[in-house]
Design a protein around this motif. Structure first.
Motif, PDB file in Angstrom:
ATOM      1  N   PHE A 165     -71.351 -29.212  20.036  1.00  0.00           N
ATOM      2  CA  PHE A 165     -71.997 -27.932  19.739  1.00  0.00           C
ATOM      3  C   PHE A 165     -72.106 -27.058  20.994  1.00  0.00           C
ATOM      4  CE2 PHE A 165     -74.057 -30.208  16.008  1.00  0.00           C
ATOM      5  CZ  PHE A 165     -73.254 -29.571  15.075  1.00  0.00           C
ATOM      6  N   ILE A 166     -72.433 -27.674  22.137  1.00  0.00           N
ATOM      7  CA  ILE A 166     -72.553 -26.897  23.376  1.00  0.00           C
ATOM      8  C   ILE A 166     -71.201 -26.329  23.777  1.00  0.00           C
ATOM      9  CG2 ILE A 166     -73.050 -27.078  25.833  1.00  0.00           C
ATOM     10  CD1 ILE A 166     -75.190 -29.128  25.164  1.00  0.00           C
ATOM     11  N   VAL A 167     -70.164 -27.161  23.723  1.00  0.00           N
ATOM     12  CA  VAL A 167     -68.823 -26.687  24.077  1.00  0.00           C
ATOM     13  C   VAL A 167     -68.368 -25.610  23.091  1.00  0.00           C
ATOM     14  CG1 VAL A 167     -66.400 -27.385  24.223  1.00  0.00           C
ATOM     15  CG2 VAL A 167     -68.162 -28.796  25.272  1.00  0.00           C
ATOM     16  N   GLY A 168     -68.677 -25.799  21.800  1.00  0.00           N
ATOM     17  CA  GLY A 168     -68.304 -24.785  20.821  1.00  0.00           C
ATOM     18  C   GLY A 168     -68.974 -23.449  21.091  1.00  0.00           C
ATOM     19  N   GLY A 169     -70.260 -23.464  21.440  1.00  0.00           N
ATOM     20  CA  GLY A 169     -70.940 -22.212  21.780  1.00  0.00           C
ATOM     21  C   GLY A 169     -70.354 -21.553  23.015  1.00  0.00           C
ATOM     22  N   THR A 170     -70.016 -22.364  24.029  1.00  0.00           N
ATOM     23  CA  THR A 170     -69.392 -21.805  25.243  1.00  0.00           C
ATOM     24  C   THR A 170     -68.030 -21.200  24.933  1.00  0.00           C
ATOM     25  OG1 THR A 170     -70.536 -23.502  26.540  1.00  0.00           O
ATOM     26  CG2 THR A 170     -68.714 -22.346  27.603  1.00  0.00           C
ATOM     27  N   GLN A 171     -67.278 -21.850  24.060  1.00  0.00           N
ATOM     28  CA  GLN A 171     -65.962 -21.319  23.691  1.00  0.00           C
ATOM     29  C   GLN A 171     -66.080 -20.030  22.891  1.00  0.00           C
ATOM     30  OE1 GLN A 171     -64.606 -24.868  21.732  1.00  0.00           O
ATOM     31  NE2 GLN A 171     -63.475 -25.617  23.523  1.00  0.00           N
ATOM     32  N   VAL A 172     -67.119 -19.903  22.101  1.00  0.00           N
ATOM     33  CA  VAL A 172     -67.338 -18.641  21.386  1.00  0.00           C
ATOM     34  C   VAL A 172     -67.585 -17.506  22.367  1.00  0.00           C
ATOM     35  CG1 VAL A 172     -68.942 -17.420  19.866  1.00  0.00           C
ATOM     36  CG2 VAL A 172     -68.161 -19.703  19.254  1.00  0.00           C
ATOM     37  N   LEU A 173     -68.420 -17.759  23.372  1.00  0.00           N
ATOM     38  CA  LEU A 173     -68.676 -16.725  24.386  1.00  0.00           C
ATOM     39  C   LEU A 173     -67.407 -16.377  25.164  1.00  0.00           C
ATOM     40  CD1 LEU A 173     -72.123 -17.979  25.785  1.00  0.00           C
ATOM     41  CD2 LEU A 173     -71.690 -16.138  24.143  1.00  0.00           C
ATOM     42  N   ALA A 174     -66.610 -17.415  25.495  1.00  0.00           N
ATOM     43  CA  ALA A 174     -65.357 -17.160  26.213  1.00  0.00           C
ATOM     44  C   ALA A 174     -64.383 -16.357  25.359  1.00  0.00           C
ATOM     45  CB  ALA A 174     -64.729 -18.486  26.632  1.00  0.00           C
ATOM     46  N   ALA A 175     -64.338 -16.653  24.058  1.00  0.00           N
ATOM     47  CA  ALA A 175     -63.451 -15.899  23.171  1.00  0.00           C
ATOM     48  C   ALA A 175     -63.881 -14.433  23.081  1.00  0.00           C
ATOM     49  CB  ALA A 175     -63.451 -16.538  21.783  1.00  0.00           C
ATOM     50  N   LEU A 176     -65.168 -14.191  22.960  1.00  0.00           N
ATOM     51  CA  LEU A 176     -65.655 -12.810  22.906  1.00  0.00           C
ATOM     52  C   LEU A 176     -65.340 -12.065  24.204  1.00  0.00           C
ATOM     53  CD1 LEU A 176     -69.115 -13.298  21.134  1.00  0.00           C
ATOM     54  CD2 LEU A 176     -67.012 -12.345  20.163  1.00  0.00           C
TER      55      LEU A 176
END
Length: 210
Positions: free
Chosen positions: A73-84
């Protein structure tokens, strides 16, 4: 006065002879040997058909599995921010190129290429975020396929982390930051793979579902 002969008297010639132990008569079984040297204290418990009993499936998610799930979940949230961040950067670069008054074709092509690369990276981060969050959600009720996908995902992540480690030693600027990020990515990938490959992890994904 005479009495009738006692049939149970062994000296009575008219009585029945005592039964001798042998053929046709049950013999007394010897007592069981006492537990001690040379004899097992307790026979091992076996299940049906002589196989050892199967361990009971876990009723709650093992601790290492919980850690791996939180990291997903933490990595997924970080990847969402990186994608944005990448998609916003790509849109900004495209807007700058479109509003530029420069007549240099090479500069315009370079700006468009940078915007395209940033957009592609943003899409990759978005897909990775979707996979990380989906795996984290599926850890609760997913089957063996979720475990296999997690192993493949962790292996790819670990390989990318190792490549990042090799690249960080050759970079002069930002070497410490790149090294920390690569080490974290390798450690997280190892936790993912270890969590789903342990006996508790395998039993968790193969447990019966009602």
């Amino acid at each position: 006065m005479s009495y009738p002969p006692d049939p149970n008297n062994p000296n009575n010639p008219y009585g029945q002879p005592p039964a001798a132990q042998g053929y046709g008569y049950p013999q007394q079984a010897p007592p069981p040997p006492a537990a001690g040297y040379g004899y097992p204290q307790q026979a091992p418990a076996y299940g049906q058909y002589g196989y050892p009993p199967v361990a009971a499936p876990p009723q709650s998610m093992p601790g290492l599995m919980v850690t791996a799930r939180v990291l997903l979940f933490i990595v997924g949230g970080t990847q969402v921010l990186a994608a944005l961040f990448c998609l916003i950067g790509a849109a900004a670069a495209k807007d700058v190129v479109s509003n530029s008054d420069s007549s240099d074709e090479g500069l315009l092509a370079l700006g468009n290429a940078a915007a395209g690369v940033a957009a592609v990276i943003g899409v990759v981060f978005a897909l990775a975020a979707a996979l990380s969050i989906t795996l984290g959600v599926k850890f609760g009720k997913g089957g063996n396929s979720v475990r296999i996908i997690t192993i493949v995902y962790g292996s790819i992540g670990g390989l990318l982390g190792l490549l990042g480690l090799l690249g960080s030693f050759g970079a002069e600027k930002g070497q410490a930051a790149n090294l920390v990020v690569a080490l974290l990515w390798v450690a997280i990938s190892v936790i993912w793979i270890t969590a789903v490959c342990t006996r508790d992890g395998v039993n968790w994904f193969n447990r019966p579902r009602y």
